[in-house]
Scaffold this motif. Sequence first.
Motif, short mmCIF file in Angstrom:
data_model
loop_
_atom_site.label_atom_id
_atom_site.label_comp_id
_atom_site.label_asym_id
_atom_site.label_seq_id
_atom_site.Cartn_x
_atom_site.Cartn_y
_atom_site.Cartn_z
N MET A 43 27.99 14.31 5.28
CA MET A 43 28.28 14.64 3.89
C MET A 43 27.50 15.86 3.42
N LEU A 44 26.28 16.03 3.95
CA LEU A 44 25.41 17.12 3.50
C LEU A 44 25.59 18.39 4.31
N LYS A 45 26.18 18.26 5.48
CA LYS A 45 26.30 19.41 6.38
C LYS A 45 27.15 20.50 5.74
N GLY A 46 26.65 21.72 5.79
CA GLY A 46 27.39 22.86 5.28
C GLY A 46 27.27 23.08 3.78
N LYS A 47 26.52 22.22 3.08
CA LYS A 47 26.35 22.38 1.64
C LYS A 47 25.40 23.54 1.34
N SER A 48 25.71 24.26 0.28
CA SER A 48 24.81 25.34 -0.16
C SER A 48 23.59 24.74 -0.85
N GLN A 49 22.57 25.57 -1.08
CA GLN A 49 21.38 25.11 -1.78
C GLN A 49 21.74 24.59 -3.17
N LYS A 50 22.63 25.28 -3.84
CA LYS A 50 23.02 24.86 -5.19
C LYS A 50 23.76 23.53 -5.14
N GLU A 51 24.60 23.34 -4.15
CA GLU A 51 25.32 22.08 -4.01
C GLU A 51 24.36 20.93 -3.69
N LEU A 52 23.36 21.20 -2.87
CA LEU A 52 22.38 20.18 -2.53
C LEU A 52 21.56 19.78 -3.75
N LEU A 53 21.21 20.75 -4.57
CA LEU A 53 20.49 20.44 -5.80
C LEU A 53 21.33 19.55 -6.72
N LYS A 54 22.62 19.88 -6.81
CA LYS A 54 23.50 19.08 -7.66
C LYS A 54 23.61 17.65 -7.12
N LEU A 55 23.73 17.51 -5.81
CA LEU A 55 23.76 16.17 -5.22
C LEU A 55 22.44 15.43 -5.43
N SER A 56 21.33 16.18 -5.42
CA SER A 56 20.02 15.56 -5.60
C SER A 56 19.90 14.88 -6.96
N LYS A 57 20.61 15.39 -7.94
CA LYS A 57 20.54 14.80 -9.28
C LYS A 57 21.01 13.35 -9.28
N ARG A 58 21.83 13.00 -8.29
CA ARG A 58 22.37 11.64 -8.25
C ARG A 58 21.31 10.60 -7.89
N ILE A 59 20.24 11.04 -7.22
CA ILE A 59 19.20 10.07 -6.85
C ILE A 59 18.03 10.09 -7.83
#
Length: 364
Positions: free
Chosen positions: A1-17
Motif C-alpha cells: 500500500m505504501l510502495k511508490g507513494k510520494s512524501q506528500k502522500e505518505l504524510l497524508k496517510l500518516s494523519k490517519r494514525i
Amino acid sequence: MLKGKSQKELLKLSKRIIQPLLPNYYKGQGGKVVVIGGCEDYTGAPFFSCQAASLIGSDLSHVICEKLASPVIKSYSPDLMVHPYLYELTNPEVSNYFSPSDIEKFTAMRLEDIISKDFKKFDDFIESKILPKVLQLINRGDIFVIGPGFGRDSLMFKSMIKIIEQIKVVNKPMILDADALFLVSLDPTIIQNYEKGILTPNLIEFERIGNKFNLKSILKETNFDKVLEVTSELSKILGGLTIIRKGDIELIVNGDDYLVNDMKGSNRRVGGQGDTLTGCLATFVIWSYHYNEGYWPKEAVSEEPELRNKDSLLLACFAASGVTRLASSKAYKNSGRALQTSVLQSYLGEAYSELFDNEDFVKL
C-alpha cells in the motif's frame, strides 16, 4: 500500500494514525511514554527524548534515571515525571551492598564480560533494589525508550539487560537508542526476534551491529540500493525488527518493506537531535498501536483500505522523522550554527501543525 507513494502522500496517510483529541478520553489514553536512561554525567539526553514525546502529544511522560541524575533532570522542567530508580557503581549508596574490592573489580571489567556472565551480587542488587520500582512503571507504561544518556557503567548495563527482559515479558513496544544500541552490538540476542523492537542507529552504530553479523560495510556507501539491501538484511537477521538508519536521509526498514524520508533538515549536528527523534517516535508509534487496536472510530467510508499493522508502524516512523527534520530546518533557519537542541524542540509544535494540522503540506 505504501510502495511508490510520494512524501506528500505518505504524510497524508500518516494523519490517519494520529490519535484524535476526543472529549471522552481520560488522561493517559493519549500515550504513556517511559524513557529509561540518564546517568550522573549525561542528563540532557533522556530529558530531550521525554520532552519531545510530550511536546508531540503523549499524555504522560516519565524518565527512569540514575539516582544522582534525578535532581538535575527534575530541574529542567516540572512537566516530566522523573524517577531515581537506577544506580551506577560510583553511587555512594552502592557501597552499602558492594565491597570496595567488588566495585574495583566490576569497574575494571570489560562490558562484554559483564553482560555475558552471571554475577550473583549484581543480580541480587538489581532484583531487590531496582526492579521492584521499575516494574511498576513497566506495567503502567505503553512504550519505552531505552538508552539515552545511559552511560557505560557495568551496573547500569546489567540493569538495562534486566529491564529489557521485563519489557519483553509484558510484550510492549520499545525503542533502543544510544547506549542501548551499543549493548545490541555486543549481544544482539537481547532484542533479536522481538518484533516490537525498534532500533534507531546512526551510521556508526549501524556499522557496529552489522559487524556482529559480518555484514558488508556500508559506512561510506553512496549507492542507495546497496544500503537498502544491507539494512533489510540486518532487519531480517534480527527477526523482523524495525530499523531507522539515520543519516542524510532516514531509511526506515522492516524486512523487505521500507520508507525513505529525505525531507530537508539541518546539516548542523548537535547532541540531543537523535534523542528528539526517539521521543517523537515513541508518541507516534504508540498512536499507531492505538490505531490498530481501534481506539477511535475509523471513517465509515474511505477511499483507501484500513492500514496494515506494519504499514501503520512504518508511517509512525516516517511521521516522527518528518516532524523532527522540519523542526530542525526551522531552528537552523533561525539560529544557524548557534542551533541547540532546546531551540529545535521549541519548533516541534509548529512543525507538527504544518505537517499534520493543515491541508497544505510543507514543500518537500
